[in-house]
Design a protein around this motif. Structure first.
Motif, short mmCIF file in Angstrom:
data_model
loop_
_atom_site.label_atom_id
_atom_site.label_comp_id
_atom_site.label_asym_id
_atom_site.label_seq_id
_atom_site.Cartn_x
_atom_site.Cartn_y
_atom_site.Cartn_z
N ILE A 57 4.20 -39.28 98.69
CA ILE A 57 4.67 -38.70 100.39
C ILE A 57 4.13 -37.07 99.88
O ILE A 57 3.33 -37.37 100.36
CB ILE A 57 6.51 -38.52 100.72
CG1 ILE A 57 6.17 -40.67 101.06
CG2 ILE A 57 6.26 -38.22 101.73
CD1 ILE A 57 7.73 -41.03 101.52
N ARG A 58 4.76 -37.21 99.36
CA ARG A 58 3.75 -35.40 98.10
C ARG A 58 2.51 -35.25 99.03
O ARG A 58 2.31 -34.19 99.40
CB ARG A 58 4.82 -34.76 97.33
CG ARG A 58 5.21 -32.86 97.38
CD ARG A 58 4.94 -32.43 95.79
NE ARG A 58 6.41 -33.33 95.50
CZ ARG A 58 7.29 -32.88 95.63
NH1 ARG A 58 7.40 -31.91 96.97
NH2 ARG A 58 8.68 -33.09 95.46
N GLN A 59 1.86 -35.56 98.53
CA GLN A 59 0.59 -35.79 98.19
C GLN A 59 -0.05 -36.49 99.09
O GLN A 59 -1.28 -35.83 99.97
CB GLN A 59 0.41 -36.89 97.03
CG GLN A 59 0.41 -35.98 95.68
CD GLN A 59 -0.28 -37.20 94.75
OE1 GLN A 59 0.74 -38.22 94.34
NE2 GLN A 59 -1.62 -36.99 93.81
N ILE A 60 0.39 -37.48 100.62
CA ILE A 60 -0.29 -37.73 101.75
C ILE A 60 -0.27 -36.43 102.71
O ILE A 60 -0.99 -35.48 103.11
CB ILE A 60 0.41 -38.76 101.95
CG1 ILE A 60 0.37 -40.13 101.26
CG2 ILE A 60 0.80 -39.18 103.07
CD1 ILE A 60 1.22 -41.18 101.34
N ASP A 90 -13.76 -34.17 96.88
CA ASP A 90 -13.47 -35.78 96.41
C ASP A 90 -12.16 -35.35 96.81
O ASP A 90 -10.92 -34.41 96.01
CB ASP A 90 -13.40 -35.91 95.10
CG ASP A 90 -13.23 -37.28 94.23
OD1 ASP A 90 -11.83 -37.38 94.77
OD2 ASP A 90 -14.32 -37.10 93.71
N GLU A 91 -11.16 -35.89 97.99
CA GLU A 91 -9.83 -35.99 98.18
C GLU A 91 -9.04 -36.98 96.79
O GLU A 91 -7.43 -35.85 96.48
CB GLU A 91 -9.51 -36.79 99.34
CG GLU A 91 -9.90 -38.21 99.33
CD GLU A 91 -9.89 -38.77 100.45
OE1 GLU A 91 -9.70 -40.23 100.59
OE2 GLU A 91 -9.98 -38.83 101.69
N ASN A 92 -8.93 -37.44 96.15
CA ASN A 92 -9.50 -38.31 95.08
C ASN A 92 -7.61 -36.62 94.47
O ASN A 92 -6.74 -36.24 93.13
CB ASN A 92 -8.77 -38.97 95.06
CG ASN A 92 -9.43 -39.91 95.28
OD1 ASN A 92 -7.90 -40.58 95.15
ND2 ASN A 92 -10.17 -41.37 95.47
N LEU A 93 -9.57 -36.16 93.54
CA LEU A 93 -9.06 -34.98 92.80
C LEU A 93 -8.39 -33.54 93.29
O LEU A 93 -6.90 -33.26 92.83
CB LEU A 93 -10.56 -34.26 92.55
CG LEU A 93 -11.28 -35.17 91.34
CD1 LEU A 93 -12.67 -35.07 91.26
CD2 LEU A 93 -10.99 -35.45 90.11
N TRP A 94 -8.74 -33.12 94.38
CA TRP A 94 -7.73 -32.36 95.38
C TRP A 94 -6.53 -32.70 95.40
O TRP A 94 -5.37 -31.97 95.06
CB TRP A 94 -7.83 -32.45 96.71
CG TRP A 94 -9.20 -31.18 97.26
CD1 TRP A 94 -10.63 -32.02 96.27
CD2 TRP A 94 -9.90 -30.23 97.99
NE1 TRP A 94 -11.76 -30.67 96.76
CE2 TRP A 94 -10.85 -29.70 97.76
CE3 TRP A 94 -8.20 -29.94 98.72
CZ2 TRP A 94 -11.15 -28.90 98.78
CZ3 TRP A 94 -8.71 -28.69 99.77
CH2 TRP A 94 -10.72 -28.08 99.35
N SER A 95 -5.90 -34.09 95.41
CA SER A 95 -4.66 -34.90 95.74
C SER A 95 -3.70 -34.60 93.99
O SER A 95 -2.99 -35.10 93.91
CB SER A 95 -4.33 -36.17 96.09
OG SER A 95 -4.79 -36.08 97.28
#
Length: 173
Positions: A57-60, A90-95
Motif C-alpha cells: 500500500i505504501r508503494q502504491i 521505470d515505475e518498478n525501479l522508482w517503487s
C-alpha cells in the motif's frame, strides 16, 4: 483470495470526450487525493506494508504521486512545445526506492494534493484544441493526445485507490 487485476474496472479510452464528460474527468482527478487519503486513513505501518500483487500500500501511494506528477509535467510540456518527446521512467525501479518502500505516506499524499490542485487549474483552463495536442512517448513510439491522458489518469487514480480499498475489505480493516 487472488486480487483482481483491475478492481475499479478495465480502463476504457475516451479519445473524444464531450465538454461535459471532460469536466467529469477533471472532477475525478480533482477528487483523487481526498479519495486516496480516505482509503489509507488509520492504517498502521504494518498494514501499509501489506501487498496488493507486487506492491505494498505504501508503494502504491508513492506510485500514484510519482505518476501523477509526471502526467502534470507532461501536460505542461505538451501545452508549451510542439509534440514534445517526454521522459519515461521505470515505475518498478522508482517503487523499489527507500521512500516508496519505507517512507511516511504523508509526504506523497501532500505532494499528490498539491500536484492535483495545480493540474486541475490548468485542465479547467484548457480549450478543446489544447486537449487535442499530443506528446510522443519514447517507449511506445506513439503520440499520446491529452484527451487520452486525461481519461487514463482519471481512471489511474481510481484503479490504485480501489486496490487499497480491496485490501482493506479483504482484511477487515
Amino acid at each position: 483470495m487472488t486480487p483482481p487485476a483491475n478492481p475499479a474496472g478495465e480502463y476504457v479510452a475516451e479519445p473524444q470526450p464531450t465538454d461535459a464528460r471532460r469536466a467529469e474527468l477533471i472532477a475525478i482527478i480533482e477528487q483523487a487525493p481526498q479519495q486516496l487519503s480516505r482509503a489509507v486513513a488509520g492504517l498502521s505501518d504494518e498494514q501499509l506494508n501489506a501487498k496488493y500483487l507486487n506492491w505494498s500500500i505504501r508503494q502504491i501511494v508513492q506510485h500514484i504521486a510519482d505518476s501523477h506528477a509526471h502526467s502534470y509535467i507532461r501536460c505542461k510540456w505538451t501545452l508549451t512545445e510542439e509534440q514534445p518527446l517526454i521522459k519515461a521512467y521505470d515505475e518498478n525501479l522508482w517503487s523499489a526506492l527507500p521512500d516508496a518502500r519505507e517512507g511516511n505516506i504523508a509526504a506523497p499524499l501532500a505532494m499528490l494534493a498539491g500536484v492535483h490542485q495545480c493540474w486541475v487549474q490548468i485542465l479547467r483552463a484548457m480549450t478543446p484544441a489544447d486537449f487535442a495536442r499530443s506528446f510522443n512517448h519514447p517507449e511506445t513510439g506513439k503520440a499520446v493526445v491529452l484527451n487520452d491522458a486525461l481519461s487514463y489518469y482519471a481512471w489511474h487514480g481510481q484503479h490504485h485507490t480501489a486496490q487499497i480499498s480491496w485490501l482493506r475489505e479483504q482484511h477487515g480493516w
